[in-house]
Design a protein around this motif. Structure first.
Motif, PDB file in Angstrom:
ATOM      1  N   ARG A   1     -14.588   0.617  16.509  1.00 52.62           N
ATOM      2  CA  ARG A   1     -13.690  -0.435  16.041  1.00 52.62           C
ATOM      3  C   ARG A   1     -13.885  -0.716  14.553  1.00 52.62           C
ATOM      4  NH1 ARG A   1     -13.164  -5.862  15.050  1.00 52.62           N
ATOM      5  NH2 ARG A   1     -11.360  -6.911  15.982  1.00 52.62           N
ATOM      6  N   SER A   2     -12.778  -0.679  13.795  1.00 49.68           N
ATOM      7  CA  SER A   2     -12.810  -0.944  12.359  1.00 49.68           C
ATOM      8  C   SER A   2     -12.349  -2.365  12.085  1.00 49.68           C
ATOM      9  CB  SER A   2     -11.901   0.047  11.617  1.00 49.68           C
ATOM     10  OG  SER A   2     -11.705  -0.371  10.286  1.00 49.68           O
ATOM     11  N   LYS A   3     -13.256  -3.173  11.619  1.00 49.13           N
ATOM     12  CA  LYS A   3     -12.936  -4.557  11.301  1.00 49.13           C
ATOM     13  C   LYS A   3     -11.884  -4.642  10.194  1.00 49.13           C
ATOM     14  CE  LYS A   3     -15.212  -8.879   9.877  1.00 49.13           C
ATOM     15  NZ  LYS A   3     -14.668  -9.714  10.948  1.00 49.13           N
ATOM     16  N   TYR A   4     -12.003  -3.788   9.185  1.00 52.51           N
ATOM     17  CA  TYR A   4     -11.058  -3.834   8.065  1.00 52.51           C
ATOM     18  C   TYR A   4      -9.651  -3.449   8.514  1.00 52.51           C
ATOM     19  CZ  TYR A   4      -9.037  -3.146   3.438  1.00 52.51           C
ATOM     20  OH  TYR A   4      -8.236  -3.230   2.330  1.00 52.51           O
ATOM     21  N   CYS A   5      -9.554  -2.386   9.302  1.00 48.98           N
ATOM     22  CA  CYS A   5      -8.230  -1.964   9.781  1.00 48.98           C
ATOM     23  C   CYS A   5      -7.593  -3.031  10.664  1.00 48.98           C
ATOM     24  CB  CYS A   5      -8.342  -0.649  10.553  1.00 48.98           C
ATOM     25  SG  CYS A   5      -8.732   0.775   9.514  1.00 48.98           S
TER      26      CYS A   5
ATOM     27  N   VAL B   1      -7.610  -6.893   8.466  1.00 53.52           N
ATOM     28  CA  VAL B   1      -6.969  -6.999   7.152  1.00 53.52           C
ATOM     29  C   VAL B   1      -5.681  -6.178   7.095  1.00 53.52           C
ATOM     30  CG1 VAL B   1      -7.228  -6.664   4.661  1.00 53.52           C
ATOM     31  CG2 VAL B   1      -9.189  -7.416   6.026  1.00 53.52           C
ATOM     32  N   LEU B   2      -5.795  -4.872   7.272  1.00 56.65           N
ATOM     33  CA  LEU B   2      -4.624  -4.014   7.114  1.00 56.65           C
ATOM     34  C   LEU B   2      -3.575  -4.228   8.196  1.00 56.65           C
ATOM     35  CD1 LEU B   2      -6.172  -0.627   5.925  1.00 56.65           C
ATOM     36  CD2 LEU B   2      -5.222  -2.499   4.573  1.00 56.65           C
ATOM     37  N   SER B   3      -3.986  -4.743   9.327  1.00 57.62           N
ATOM     38  CA  SER B   3      -3.014  -4.995  10.405  1.00 57.62           C
ATOM     39  C   SER B   3      -2.002  -6.071  10.017  1.00 57.62           C
ATOM     40  CB  SER B   3      -3.732  -5.408  11.694  1.00 57.62           C
ATOM     41  OG  SER B   3      -4.451  -6.615  11.499  1.00 57.62           O
ATOM     42  N   GLU B   4      -2.296  -6.826   8.944  1.00 59.75           N
ATOM     43  CA  GLU B   4      -1.344  -7.831   8.471  1.00 59.75           C
ATOM     44  C   GLU B   4      -0.093  -7.195   7.875  1.00 59.75           C
ATOM     45  OE1 GLU B   4      -1.551 -10.977   8.909  1.00 59.75           O
ATOM     46  OE2 GLU B   4      -3.619 -11.216   9.560  1.00 59.75           O
ATOM     47  N   CYS B   5      -0.209  -5.951   7.413  1.00 59.13           N
ATOM     48  CA  CYS B   5       0.971  -5.279   6.856  1.00 59.13           C
ATOM     49  C   CYS B   5       1.240  -3.911   7.472  1.00 59.13           C
ATOM     50  CB  CYS B   5       0.873  -5.165   5.333  1.00 59.13           C
ATOM     51  SG  CYS B   5      -0.674  -4.524   4.706  1.00 59.13           S
ATOM     52  N   PHE B   6       0.321  -3.394   8.278  1.00 57.08           N
ATOM     53  CA  PHE B   6       0.522  -2.122   8.958  1.00 57.08           C
ATOM     54  C   PHE B   6       0.792  -2.349  10.441  1.00 57.08           C
ATOM     55  CE2 PHE B   6      -2.434   0.477   5.927  1.00 57.08           C
ATOM     56  CZ  PHE B   6      -1.536   0.263   4.897  1.00 57.08           C
ATOM     57  N   GLN B   7       1.726  -1.605  10.981  1.00 54.72           N
ATOM     58  CA  GLN B   7       1.945  -1.578  12.423  1.00 54.72           C
ATOM     59  C   GLN B   7       1.388  -0.252  12.923  1.00 54.72           C
ATOM     60  OE1 GLN B   7       6.023  -1.955  13.652  1.00 54.72           O
ATOM     61  NE2 GLN B   7       5.578  -1.466  15.783  1.00 54.72           N
TER      62      GLN B   7
ATOM     63  N   TYR C   1       4.077  -0.651 -10.601  1.00 53.60           N
ATOM     64  CA  TYR C   1       2.677  -0.762 -11.017  1.00 53.60           C
ATOM     65  C   TYR C   1       2.201  -2.208 -11.050  1.00 53.60           C
ATOM     66  CZ  TYR C   1      -1.511  -0.536 -13.919  1.00 53.60           C
ATOM     67  OH  TYR C   1      -2.793  -0.676 -14.385  1.00 53.60           O
ATOM     68  N   LEU C   2       3.086  -3.124 -11.416  1.00 49.70           N
ATOM     69  CA  LEU C   2       2.697  -4.527 -11.553  1.00 49.70           C
ATOM     70  C   LEU C   2       2.367  -5.160 -10.208  1.00 49.70           C
ATOM     71  CD1 LEU C   2       5.437  -5.546 -14.140  1.00 49.70           C
ATOM     72  CD2 LEU C   2       3.017  -5.065 -14.616  1.00 49.70           C
ATOM     73  N   ASP C   3       3.062  -4.737  -9.155  1.00 51.29           N
ATOM     74  CA  ASP C   3       2.829  -5.274  -7.809  1.00 51.29           C
ATOM     75  C   ASP C   3       3.046  -4.167  -6.778  1.00 51.29           C
ATOM     76  OD1 ASP C   3       2.417  -8.290  -8.099  1.00 51.29           O
ATOM     77  OD2 ASP C   3       4.270  -7.993  -9.241  1.00 51.29           O
ATOM     78  N   PRO C   4       2.118  -3.223  -6.672  1.00 51.18           N
ATOM     79  CA  PRO C   4       2.338  -2.076  -5.785  1.00 51.18           C
ATOM     80  C   PRO C   4       2.177  -2.382  -4.299  1.00 51.18           C
ATOM     81  CG  PRO C   4       0.191  -1.919  -6.820  1.00 51.18           C
ATOM     82  CD  PRO C   4       0.880  -3.097  -7.447  1.00 51.18           C
ATOM     83  N   TYR C   5       1.567  -3.532  -4.005  1.00 49.70           N
ATOM     84  CA  TYR C   5       1.308  -3.953  -2.622  1.00 49.70           C
ATOM     85  C   TYR C   5       1.073  -5.459  -2.653  1.00 49.70           C
ATOM     86  CZ  TYR C   5      -2.933  -2.516  -5.003  1.00 49.70           C
ATOM     87  OH  TYR C   5      -3.880  -2.306  -5.975  1.00 49.70           O
ATOM     88  N   PRO C   6       1.050  -6.137  -1.506  1.00 46.59           N
ATOM     89  CA  PRO C   6       0.848  -7.590  -1.507  1.00 46.59           C
ATOM     90  C   PRO C   6      -0.457  -7.986  -2.206  1.00 46.59           C
ATOM     91  CG  PRO C   6       1.587  -6.868   0.642  1.00 46.59           C
ATOM     92  CD  PRO C   6       1.292  -5.619  -0.137  1.00 46.59           C
ATOM     93  N   HIS C   7      -0.377  -8.962  -3.104  1.00 51.43           N
ATOM     94  CA  HIS C   7      -1.572  -9.369  -3.848  1.00 51.43           C
ATOM     95  C   HIS C   7      -2.631  -9.958  -2.933  1.00 51.43           C
ATOM     96  CE1 HIS C   7       0.451 -13.329  -3.668  1.00 51.43           C
ATOM     97  NE2 HIS C   7      -0.761 -13.819  -3.748  1.00 51.43           N
ATOM     98  N   GLU C   8      -2.212 -10.401  -1.729  1.00 50.99           N
ATOM     99  CA  GLU C   8      -3.176 -10.979  -0.787  1.00 50.99           C
ATOM    100  C   GLU C   8      -4.246  -9.976  -0.357  1.00 50.99           C
ATOM    101  OE1 GLU C   8       0.723 -13.235  -0.019  1.00 50.99           O
ATOM    102  OE2 GLU C   8       0.101 -11.190  -0.495  1.00 50.99           O
ATOM    103  N   LEU C   9      -3.953  -8.696  -0.474  1.00 49.45           N
ATOM    104  CA  LEU C   9      -4.947  -7.682  -0.115  1.00 49.45           C
ATOM    105  C   LEU C   9      -6.133  -7.686  -1.074  1.00 49.45           C
ATOM    106  CD1 LEU C   9      -2.621  -4.699   0.883  1.00 49.45           C
ATOM    107  CD2 LEU C   9      -4.074  -6.039   2.419  1.00 49.45           C
ATOM    108  N   GLY C  10      -5.935  -8.204  -2.282  1.00 46.79           N
ATOM    109  CA  GLY C  10      -7.036  -8.374  -3.235  1.00 46.79           C
ATOM    110  C   GLY C  10      -7.646  -7.082  -3.743  1.00 46.79           C
ATOM    111  N   LEU C  11      -6.896  -5.984  -3.697  1.00 46.07           N
ATOM    112  CA  LEU C  11      -7.488  -4.686  -4.005  1.00 46.07           C
ATOM    113  C   LEU C  11      -7.894  -4.555  -5.468  1.00 46.07           C
ATOM    114  CD1 LEU C  11      -4.981  -2.500  -1.978  1.00 46.07           C
ATOM    115  CD2 LEU C  11      -7.301  -3.161  -1.316  1.00 46.07           C
ATOM    116  N   ARG C  12      -7.135  -5.180  -6.360  1.00 41.09           N
ATOM    117  CA  ARG C  12      -7.439  -5.043  -7.788  1.00 41.09           C
ATOM    118  C   ARG C  12      -8.522  -6.008  -8.251  1.00 41.09           C
ATOM    119  NH1 ARG C  12      -1.294  -3.793 -10.075  1.00 41.09           N
ATOM    120  NH2 ARG C  12      -1.547  -1.533 -10.063  1.00 41.09           N
ATOM    121  N   ASN C  13      -9.038  -6.790  -7.328  1.00 43.19           N
ATOM    122  CA  ASN C  13     -10.202  -7.629  -7.651  1.00 43.19           C
ATOM    123  C   ASN C  13     -11.490  -6.806  -7.731  1.00 43.19           C
ATOM    124  OD1 ASN C  13      -8.535  -9.857  -7.534  1.00 43.19           O
ATOM    125  ND2 ASN C  13      -9.079 -10.364  -5.426  1.00 43.19           N
TER     126      ASN C  13
END
Length: 321
Positions: free
Chosen positions: A31-35, A38-44, A307-319
Protein backbone atom coordinates in the motif's frame (compact mmCIF):
# COMPACT_ATOMS: atom_id res chain seq x y z
CA UNK A 1 -7.46 19.84 -1.87
CA UNK A 2 -11.21 19.62 -2.40
CA UNK A 3 -11.04 21.77 -5.53
CA UNK A 4 -8.91 19.16 -7.26
CA UNK A 5 -11.56 16.51 -6.66
CA UNK A 6 -14.22 18.69 -8.23
CA UNK A 7 -12.15 19.58 -11.29
CA UNK A 8 -10.02 16.55 -12.06
CA UNK A 9 -10.29 12.80 -12.27
CA UNK A 10 -7.36 11.83 -14.47
CA UNK A 11 -7.36 8.10 -15.37
CA UNK A 12 -4.11 6.47 -14.26
CA UNK A 13 -3.17 2.79 -14.20
CA UNK A 14 -1.53 1.42 -11.06
CA UNK A 15 -0.20 -1.88 -9.76
CA UNK A 16 -3.08 -3.18 -7.65
CA UNK A 17 -0.85 -4.03 -4.68
CA UNK A 18 -0.04 -0.31 -4.32
CA UNK A 19 -3.70 0.36 -3.52
CA UNK A 20 -3.58 -2.14 -0.67
CA UNK A 21 -5.05 -5.06 -2.60
CA UNK A 22 -3.63 -8.36 -1.32
CA UNK A 23 -2.53 -9.70 -4.68
CA UNK A 24 1.20 -10.29 -4.17
CA UNK A 25 2.76 -13.73 -4.39
CA UNK A 26 2.81 -14.00 -0.58
CA UNK A 27 -0.77 -12.80 -0.20
CA UNK A 28 0.33 -9.36 0.96
CA UNK A 29 0.25 -5.85 -0.49
CA UNK A 30 2.47 -2.78 -0.83
CA UNK A 31 0.00 0.00 0.00
CA UNK A 32 1.32 3.42 -1.07
CA UNK A 33 0.29 6.19 1.27
CA UNK A 34 1.28 8.88 -1.24
CA UNK A 35 -0.69 7.35 -4.10
CA UNK A 36 -3.77 6.79 -1.95
CA UNK A 37 -3.75 9.87 0.26
CA UNK A 38 -2.39 12.54 -2.09
CA UNK A 39 -2.50 11.63 -5.77
CA UNK A 40 -5.94 10.06 -5.48
CA UNK A 41 -7.27 13.62 -5.11
CA UNK A 42 -6.64 14.17 -8.83
CA UNK A 43 -6.06 10.66 -10.22
CA UNK A 44 -8.75 8.07 -10.82
CA UNK A 45 -6.98 4.74 -10.53
CA UNK A 46 -7.43 1.61 -12.60
CA UNK A 47 -5.82 -1.15 -10.50
CA UNK A 48 -4.10 -3.88 -12.51
CA UNK A 49 -2.22 -7.02 -11.45
CA UNK A 50 -0.88 -8.92 -14.45
CA UNK A 51 0.13 -11.99 -12.45
CA UNK A 52 -3.37 -12.52 -11.07
CA UNK A 53 -4.95 -11.55 -14.38
CA UNK A 54 -3.11 -14.32 -16.25
CA UNK A 55 -4.43 -16.88 -13.79
CA UNK A 56 -1.76 -17.19 -11.09
CA UNK A 57 -3.15 -17.84 -7.62
CA UNK A 58 -2.92 -15.87 -4.37
CA UNK A 59 -0.64 -16.82 -2.72
CA UNK A 60 1.53 -18.37 -5.45
CA UNK A 61 4.98 -19.61 -6.23
CA UNK A 62 7.31 -16.65 -6.74
CA UNK A 63 8.57 -15.97 -10.25
CA UNK A 64 11.74 -14.30 -11.50
CA UNK A 65 13.47 -13.16 -14.66
CA UNK A 66 15.92 -15.64 -16.17
CA UNK A 67 18.22 -15.19 -19.17
CA UNK A 68 19.40 -12.08 -20.98
CA UNK A 69 18.53 -8.45 -20.31
CA UNK A 70 17.22 -8.11 -23.87
CA UNK A 71 14.84 -11.08 -23.79
CA UNK A 72 14.42 -12.63 -20.33
CA UNK A 73 11.91 -15.35 -19.53
CA UNK A 74 9.65 -15.25 -16.47
CA UNK A 75 10.01 -18.59 -14.71
CA UNK A 76 8.98 -20.13 -11.41
CA UNK A 77 11.68 -19.93 -8.74
CA UNK A 78 11.03 -23.45 -7.45
CA UNK A 79 9.67 -24.92 -10.68
CA UNK A 80 11.46 -23.45 -13.74
CA UNK A 81 9.03 -25.31 -16.00
CA UNK A 82 6.47 -22.65 -15.04
CA UNK A 83 6.95 -20.09 -17.83
CA UNK A 84 4.50 -17.17 -17.92
CA UNK A 85 6.48 -14.90 -20.24
CA UNK A 86 4.14 -15.07 -23.21
CA UNK A 87 1.02 -14.74 -21.07
CA UNK A 88 2.39 -11.55 -19.47
CA UNK A 89 3.23 -10.05 -22.87
CA UNK A 90 -0.22 -10.95 -24.19
CA UNK A 91 -1.84 -9.34 -21.15
CA UNK A 92 0.21 -6.16 -21.74
CA UNK A 93 -1.09 -6.13 -25.32
CA UNK A 94 -4.65 -6.64 -24.05
CA UNK A 95 -4.40 -3.78 -21.53
CA UNK A 96 -2.96 -1.54 -24.25
CA UNK A 97 -5.97 -2.28 -26.44
CA UNK A 98 -8.65 -1.95 -23.77
CA UNK A 99 -7.40 0.74 -21.35
CA UNK A 100 -6.98 3.46 -23.95
CA UNK A 101 -8.02 6.32 -21.67
CA UNK A 102 -5.06 6.06 -19.27
CA UNK A 103 -2.91 9.19 -18.94
CA UNK A 104 -0.21 7.59 -16.78
CA UNK A 105 0.81 4.38 -15.03
CA UNK A 106 2.41 3.76 -11.62
CA UNK A 107 4.26 0.45 -11.32
CA UNK A 108 5.54 -1.70 -8.46
CA UNK A 109 9.33 -1.65 -8.09
CA UNK A 110 11.39 -4.82 -8.50
CA UNK A 111 8.59 -7.01 -9.82
CA UNK A 112 9.51 -9.52 -12.59
CA UNK A 113 6.23 -8.55 -14.23
CA UNK A 114 5.72 -4.86 -13.31
CA UNK A 115 9.19 -3.49 -12.51
CA UNK A 116 10.11 -0.57 -14.78
CA UNK A 117 13.88 -0.97 -14.43
CA UNK A 118 16.63 -2.46 -12.24
CA UNK A 119 14.75 -5.77 -11.86
CA UNK A 120 17.10 -8.64 -11.05
CA UNK A 121 17.72 -11.13 -13.86
CA UNK A 122 19.25 -14.52 -13.09
CA UNK A 123 21.30 -17.09 -14.94
CA UNK A 124 19.65 -20.48 -15.38
CA UNK A 125 21.86 -21.81 -12.57
CA UNK A 126 20.28 -19.32 -10.18
CA UNK A 127 23.22 -16.93 -9.99
CA UNK A 128 22.49 -13.21 -10.44
CA UNK A 129 23.09 -11.92 -13.95
CA UNK A 130 22.23 -8.34 -14.96
CA UNK A 131 19.14 -6.20 -14.40
CA UNK A 132 16.33 -5.11 -16.68
CA UNK A 133 12.60 -4.46 -16.87
CA UNK A 134 9.70 -6.65 -15.85
CA UNK A 135 8.27 -8.44 -18.88
CA UNK A 136 4.76 -6.99 -18.61
CA UNK A 137 6.08 -3.46 -18.00
CA UNK A 138 8.53 -3.66 -20.91
CA UNK A 139 5.85 -4.83 -23.34
CA UNK A 140 3.35 -2.25 -22.10
CA UNK A 141 5.84 0.62 -22.41
CA UNK A 142 6.82 -0.57 -25.90
CA UNK A 143 3.14 -0.43 -26.90
CA UNK A 144 2.64 3.02 -25.33
CA UNK A 145 5.82 5.04 -25.95
CA UNK A 146 4.23 8.40 -25.09
CA UNK A 147 2.48 7.37 -21.88
CA UNK A 148 4.06 8.63 -18.62
CA UNK A 149 5.18 5.60 -16.56
CA UNK A 150 6.94 5.64 -13.19
CA UNK A 151 7.67 3.33 -10.26
CA UNK A 152 6.00 4.16 -6.97
CA UNK A 153 9.26 4.03 -5.01
CA UNK A 154 10.83 6.66 -7.28
CA UNK A 155 8.04 9.07 -6.37
CA UNK A 156 9.89 9.55 -3.06
CA UNK A 157 12.42 11.62 -5.01
CA UNK A 158 11.12 15.19 -5.29
CA UNK A 159 12.51 15.78 -8.79
CA UNK A 160 11.28 12.46 -10.20
CA UNK A 161 7.90 12.96 -8.54
CA UNK A 162 7.47 16.41 -10.07
CA UNK A 163 8.67 15.14 -13.44
CA UNK A 164 6.15 12.28 -13.56
CA UNK A 165 3.19 14.38 -12.47
CA UNK A 166 4.16 17.11 -14.96
CA UNK A 167 4.08 14.49 -17.72
CA UNK A 168 0.74 13.05 -16.61
CA UNK A 169 -0.90 16.48 -16.68
CA UNK A 170 0.69 17.33 -20.05
CA UNK A 171 -0.61 14.06 -21.49
CA UNK A 172 -4.04 14.71 -20.00
CA UNK A 173 -4.04 18.21 -21.50
CA UNK A 174 -3.15 16.71 -24.87
CA UNK A 175 -6.08 14.30 -24.69
CA UNK A 176 -8.50 17.02 -23.64
CA UNK A 177 -7.32 19.90 -25.84
CA UNK A 178 -6.21 18.13 -29.01
CA UNK A 179 -7.33 14.52 -29.32
CA UNK A 180 -11.02 15.13 -28.62
CA UNK A 181 -11.28 16.63 -32.13
CA UNK A 182 -7.75 16.87 -33.56
CA UNK A 183 -6.57 19.49 -36.04
CA UNK A 184 -3.12 20.84 -36.84
CA UNK A 185 -4.22 24.23 -35.50
CA UNK A 186 -4.98 22.63 -32.11
CA UNK A 187 -1.56 20.97 -32.06
CA UNK A 188 0.09 24.34 -32.70
CA UNK A 189 -2.03 26.00 -29.99
CA UNK A 190 -1.14 23.22 -27.55
CA UNK A 191 2.56 23.59 -28.35
CA UNK A 192 2.35 27.35 -27.91
CA UNK A 193 1.00 26.94 -24.37
CA UNK A 194 3.56 24.27 -23.44
CA UNK A 195 6.66 25.95 -24.93
CA UNK A 196 8.26 27.04 -21.68
CA UNK A 197 7.36 23.78 -19.94
CA UNK A 198 9.24 21.99 -22.72
CA UNK A 199 12.14 24.45 -22.55
CA UNK A 200 12.62 23.66 -18.84
CA UNK A 201 13.13 20.00 -19.66
CA UNK A 202 14.94 20.18 -23.00
CA UNK A 203 16.07 23.29 -24.84
CA UNK A 204 16.94 21.12 -27.84
CA UNK A 205 13.46 19.60 -27.77
CA UNK A 206 11.96 23.08 -27.58
CA UNK A 207 13.81 24.12 -30.74
CA UNK A 208 13.27 20.82 -32.54
CA UNK A 209 9.50 20.59 -32.06
CA UNK A 210 9.00 24.27 -32.85
CA UNK A 211 10.91 23.85 -36.12
CA UNK A 212 8.96 20.69 -36.96
CA UNK A 213 5.59 22.40 -36.54
CA UNK A 214 6.71 25.46 -38.49
CA UNK A 215 8.41 23.71 -41.42
CA UNK A 216 7.16 20.15 -41.82
CA UNK A 217 3.90 19.37 -40.05
CA UNK A 218 1.61 20.97 -42.63
CA UNK A 219 3.09 18.72 -45.34
CA UNK A 220 2.34 15.49 -43.49
CA UNK A 221 -0.86 13.53 -42.76
CA UNK A 222 -2.46 14.72 -39.51
CA UNK A 223 -2.30 11.22 -37.99
CA UNK A 224 1.47 11.14 -38.44
CA UNK A 225 1.84 14.61 -36.95
CA UNK A 226 -0.21 13.66 -33.89
CA UNK A 227 1.82 10.53 -33.22
CA UNK A 228 5.21 12.14 -33.79
CA UNK A 229 4.45 15.25 -31.77
CA UNK A 230 3.19 13.56 -28.61
CA UNK A 231 5.88 10.87 -28.59
CA UNK A 232 8.62 13.48 -29.08
CA UNK A 233 7.11 15.85 -26.50
CA UNK A 234 6.76 13.18 -23.81
CA UNK A 235 10.26 11.87 -24.55
CA UNK A 236 11.74 15.35 -24.07
CA UNK A 237 9.70 15.90 -20.88
CA UNK A 238 11.31 12.78 -19.39
CA UNK A 239 14.50 14.81 -19.08
CA UNK A 240 14.75 16.15 -15.56
CA UNK A 241 14.45 19.89 -15.31
CA UNK A 242 17.12 21.35 -13.02
CA UNK A 243 17.96 24.68 -11.41
CA UNK A 244 19.92 25.83 -14.46
CA UNK A 245 17.10 25.04 -16.91
CA UNK A 246 14.40 26.46 -14.63
CA UNK A 247 16.47 29.63 -14.18
CA UNK A 248 16.70 29.99 -17.94
CA UNK A 249 12.91 29.72 -18.27
CA UNK A 250 12.27 32.14 -15.40
CA UNK A 251 14.53 34.74 -17.03
CA UNK A 252 12.83 34.25 -20.40
CA UNK A 253 9.41 34.76 -18.83
CA UNK A 254 10.62 37.79 -16.87
CA UNK A 255 11.61 39.31 -20.21
CA UNK A 256 7.93 39.79 -20.97
CA UNK A 257 7.70 42.22 -18.03
CA UNK A 258 10.73 44.41 -18.64
CA UNK A 259 8.82 47.27 -20.25
CA UNK A 260 6.14 47.32 -17.56
CA UNK A 261 7.92 47.13 -14.21
CA UNK A 262 10.26 49.56 -12.49
CA UNK A 263 13.93 49.04 -11.76
CA UNK A 264 13.41 48.08 -8.13
CA UNK A 265 10.89 45.38 -9.08
CA UNK A 266 13.27 44.02 -11.72
CA UNK A 267 16.02 43.82 -9.10
CA UNK A 268 13.71 41.96 -6.71
CA UNK A 269 12.80 39.43 -9.40
CA UNK A 270 16.40 38.91 -10.47
CA UNK A 271 17.44 38.47 -6.82
CA UNK A 272 14.71 35.87 -6.22
CA UNK A 273 15.72 33.94 -9.34
CA UNK A 274 19.38 34.10 -8.30
CA UNK A 275 18.49 32.82 -4.83
CA UNK A 276 16.81 29.87 -6.52
CA UNK A 277 19.74 29.22 -8.89
CA UNK A 278 22.18 29.18 -5.97
CA UNK A 279 19.98 26.81 -3.93
CA UNK A 280 18.98 29.30 -1.22
CA UNK A 281 15.27 28.80 -1.95
CA UNK A 282 13.10 26.37 -3.89
CA UNK A 283 11.32 27.04 -7.18
CA UNK A 284 8.06 28.16 -5.60
CA UNK A 285 9.70 31.37 -4.28
CA UNK A 286 10.74 33.13 -7.52
CA UNK A 287 7.78 31.65 -9.36
CA UNK A 288 5.24 33.09 -6.92
CA UNK A 289 6.79 36.54 -7.23
CA UNK A 290 6.94 36.30 -11.01
CA UNK A 291 3.30 35.18 -11.27
CA UNK A 292 2.26 38.12 -9.09
CA UNK A 293 3.60 40.61 -11.64
CA UNK A 294 2.47 38.58 -14.65
CA UNK A 295 -1.12 38.85 -13.42
CA UNK A 296 -0.78 42.63 -13.47
CA UNK A 297 1.34 43.18 -16.56
CA UNK A 298 1.69 39.92 -18.49
CA UNK A 299 0.26 39.43 -21.96
CA UNK A 300 -2.43 36.84 -22.63
CA UNK A 301 0.21 34.67 -24.32
CA UNK A 302 2.60 34.56 -21.37
CA UNK A 303 -0.18 34.16 -18.81
CA UNK A 304 -1.42 31.12 -20.75
CA UNK A 305 1.89 29.27 -20.35
CA UNK A 306 1.37 25.88 -18.70
CA UNK A 307 4.78 26.21 -17.05
CA UNK A 308 3.28 28.69 -14.59
CA UNK A 309 0.66 26.20 -13.34
CA UNK A 310 1.34 22.72 -14.76
CA UNK A 311 -0.72 20.97 -12.06
CA UNK A 312 -2.80 21.95 -8.99
CA UNK A 313 -0.69 24.04 -6.61
CA UNK A 314 -2.18 22.05 -3.72
CA UNK A 315 0.17 19.20 -4.61
CA UNK A 316 3.03 21.41 -3.38
CA UNK A 317 5.54 19.86 -5.78
CA UNK A 318 7.53 23.03 -6.40
CA UNK A 319 8.04 23.52 -2.68
CA UNK A 320 10.72 20.80 -2.84
CA UNK A 321 12.64 21.38 -6.08
Amino acid sequence: MENMVAKLSIPVGISACLLGQKVRYDGGHKRSKYCLDVLSECFQYTPLCPEVSIGLSIPREPIRLVGSAQDPRVLGVKDPSLDVTDKLKEYADDVSRTQTDLCGYILMRGSPSCGMERVKIYHENGMPNVSGSGVYAAQYMKNNPALPVEEEARLNDAVLRENFITRVFAYYNWREEVMAAPTLHKVIQFHSRHKYQLMAHSYEGYKQLGKYLADEAAKQPLEEVLEKYIVDLMTHLKNRANRKSHTNVLMHIMGYLKQDIDTETKQDLVAAIEDYRTERVNLITPLTLLKHYLKRHGSEYIQSQVYLDPYPHELGLRNYI
